[in-house]
Design an enzyme around this catalytic site. Structure first.
Site, PDB file in Angstrom:
ATOM      1  N   GLN A 186       0.728  -0.789   0.215  1.00  0.00           N
ATOM      2  CA  GLN A 186      -0.016   0.222  -0.189  1.00  0.00           C
ATOM      3  C   GLN A 186       1.176   1.165  -0.099  1.00  0.00           C
ATOM      4  O   GLN A 186       1.678   1.755   0.626  1.00  0.00           O
ATOM      5  CB  GLN A 186      -0.463   0.143   1.082  1.00  0.00           C
ATOM      6  CG  GLN A 186      -1.943   1.065   1.605  1.00  0.00           C
ATOM      7  CD  GLN A 186      -2.415   0.998   2.640  1.00  0.00           C
ATOM      8  OE1 GLN A 186      -3.526   0.212   3.237  1.00  0.00           O
ATOM      9  NE2 GLN A 186      -1.924   1.715   3.698  1.00  0.00           N
ATOM     10  N   SER A 200       1.699   6.450   2.645  1.00  0.00           N
ATOM     11  CA  SER A 200       2.255   7.663   3.758  1.00  0.00           C
ATOM     12  C   SER A 200       3.675   8.619   2.857  1.00  0.00           C
ATOM     13  O   SER A 200       3.883   8.547   1.756  1.00  0.00           O
ATOM     14  CB  SER A 200       2.838   6.885   4.156  1.00  0.00           C
ATOM     15  OG  SER A 200       1.558   6.717   5.394  1.00  0.00           O
ATOM     16  N   SER A 204       5.306  -1.292   3.937  1.00  0.00           N
ATOM     17  CA  SER A 204       5.692  -1.981   4.329  1.00  0.00           C
ATOM     18  C   SER A 204       6.011  -3.209   3.342  1.00  0.00           C
ATOM     19  O   SER A 204       4.535  -3.187   3.041  1.00  0.00           O
ATOM     20  CB  SER A 204       4.717  -2.515   5.448  1.00  0.00           C
ATOM     21  OG  SER A 204       4.496  -1.657   6.612  1.00  0.00           O
ATOM     22  N   GLU A 217      -8.233  -1.708   5.928  1.00  0.00           N
ATOM     23  CA  GLU A 217      -7.727  -2.219   7.177  1.00  0.00           C
ATOM     24  C   GLU A 217      -7.812  -1.565   8.483  1.00  0.00           C
ATOM     25  O   GLU A 217      -7.118  -2.279   9.080  1.00  0.00           O
ATOM     26  CB  GLU A 217      -6.307  -0.349   7.171  1.00  0.00           C
ATOM     27  CG  GLU A 217      -5.333  -0.678   7.804  1.00  0.00           C
ATOM     28  CD  GLU A 217      -4.303   0.925   7.886  1.00  0.00           C
ATOM     29  OE1 GLU A 217      -3.412   0.376   8.128  1.00  0.00           O
ATOM     30  OE2 GLU A 217      -5.519   1.976   6.985  1.00  0.00           O
ATOM     31  N   GLU A 277      -1.704  11.067  18.789  1.00  0.00           N
ATOM     32  CA  GLU A 277      -2.823  12.406  18.242  1.00  0.00           C
ATOM     33  C   GLU A 277      -4.174  11.825  17.432  1.00  0.00           C
ATOM     34  O   GLU A 277      -5.744  13.032  17.879  1.00  0.00           O
ATOM     35  CB  GLU A 277      -2.149  13.369  17.687  1.00  0.00           C
ATOM     36  CG  GLU A 277      -0.700  14.101  19.034  1.00  0.00           C
ATOM     37  CD  GLU A 277      -0.069  12.659  18.750  1.00  0.00           C
ATOM     38  OE1 GLU A 277       1.215  13.022  19.505  1.00  0.00           O
ATOM     39  OE2 GLU A 277      -0.051  11.579  17.788  1.00  0.00           O
TER      40      GLU A 277
END
Length: 409
Positions: free
Chosen positions: A128, A131, A163, A246, A376
């Protein structure tokens, strides 16, 4: 909350247990030490193929795509039974848990027929590509761009923390195709071969010694428009489908690393100032606090399992559990190193298993507070979507992406 299997679930558990006893007997003993990546992948592919042939590789998928047509609860049950074995690493979890559900929702029937069976059988591995270095936890802030060139798209940019990219055959990719509209509106989604010219994978060596994450660079990578998933500019919608899957793909057994039982074993095994550490009042007090949290997390997972069993959607406990568990794991790892005293500073793969895992967890646990949503982000989700508190102020709301102020402006 129901702690017991229904009659149907008990029957499925018995069937799964019997199948595993017959087909996974070789995994009762620990896996060989220091296996190469190639050896690990070979073993993982063999186990995946065996599960796929029996329908256990994708329990909730329809039978016509190779699944079992089962329920989410049956999937949880199988994972519980499977966790009793020392199985190969789950190198297919991203492909089957995130990529293939997106492909089944947006790819053409011909593409699904081509890619889904091979992924299910472990013949092809997916990653995937989401990011980015400048985006942090804000996926919509991505800067990897795709520009139309006839029937193709030309992609340039960088992804990070991918990953399994080093051994993946295919990947799903979200890009920016229109920077003149607000950030969520200018995204487009693709899938591509990781062997495409211009794709460069650079492993990231972690403090724990692992190399599971990667940087991925795209330099004039050409992707056919036929490999676009969803409409142009509709990439955020497709991304949400991936992200929802996910969350669903994370189960009780995916929380690897140390647990309360391991910490109790350590406290009984090592000596403190006046005998076994477990006799120290301060140690027992800390263990009692973690036991309370541990049981709360466990019961939260039971709530999720009960909701799935009854056909309902799980509530906010998934975000709550992850926010609590990640911080607790880091604290438990640090406490374990303190109990080990000077031996705690040694990071040696040859150390006895339960001692070694505290050093490994100490090195790896900070990443868990980032992966799958930072602390957060999770607190914001809980505050805004569960408690109904006012959302954070977004300075970029409604502003074209290329007009959003950056540090360079």
């Amino acid at each position: 909350m129901n702690f017991e299997d229904s009659p149907e679930e008990a029957q499925f558990r018995a069937q799964a247990r019997a199948w595993l006893a017959e087909n996974a007997a070789e995994y009762r003993k620990p896996l060989p030490e220091n296996m190469t990546e190639a050896e690990t992948l070979k073993m993982a592919r063999a186990w995946q193929a065996k599960k796929a042939a029996a329908g256990y590789a994708a329990i909730t998928w329809p039978k016509d795509v190779g699944g079992l047509g089962g329920t989410p609860m049956e999937r949880v049950i199988f994972e519980q039974e499977e966790s009793e074995y020392n199985l190969p690493p789950a190198v297919f979890s991203i492909g089957l848990g995130m990529c293939m559900p997106t492909m089944m929702a947006f790819a053409t029937p011909e593409q699904q027929k081509r890619f889904v069976p091979k992924a299910l059988a472990g013949e092809e591995i997916w990653c995937q590509l989401f990011s980015e270095p400048a985006g942090g936890s804000d996926l919509a802030a991505l800067r990897t761009k795709a520009e139309r060139d006839g029937d193709d798209w030309i992609v340039n940019g960088q992804k990070i923390w991918t990953s399994g990219a080093q051994f993946s055959d295919w990947g799903i990719l979200v890009t920016r195709t229109d920077p003149t509209v607000p950030k969520h509106q200018g995204l487009t989604f693709f899938f591509l071969s990781m062997k495409s010219p211009g794709v460069e994978v650079k492993p990231i060596k972690q403090a724990s010694g692992g190399r599971g994450f990667n940087e991925v660079y795209f330099t004039n990578v050409r992707i056919p428009d036929s490999q676009r998933l969803g409409a142009v500019g509709d990439g955020w919608k497709v991304s949400l489908t991936t992200l929802m899957n996910e969350r669903l793909s994370i189960s009780e057994n995916s929380q690897r690393g140390i647990n309360f039982e391991a910490l109790m074993k350590l406290a009984n095994a090592v000596d403190g100032a006046r005998g076994p550490a477990i006799q120290d009042k301060a140690v027992r007090e800390q263990l009692a606090d973690w036991y309370a949290k541990y049981m709360g997390l466990r019961n939260g997972r039971y709530r999720t399992m009960t909701a799935l069993s009854q056909g309902a959607r799980p509530g906010p406990e998934a975000s709550i559990n992850k926010a609590v568990f990640a911080a607790m794991l880091q604290d438990m790892a640090s406490f374990g190193l303190d109990l080990l005293d000077t031996a705690g500073i040694a990071y040696d793969p040859e150390l006895e298993g339960f001692r070694r895992q505290f050093a490994e967890a100490y090195m790896g646990s900070p990443g868990l507070r980032i992966a799958g949503g930072t602390d957060e982000i999770l607190r914001n989700i809980i505050a805004e979507r569960v408690l109904g508190l006012p959302p954070d102020i977004r300075a970029d709301k409604g502003i074209p992406f290329n007009k959003v102020p950056t540090g360079a402006n």
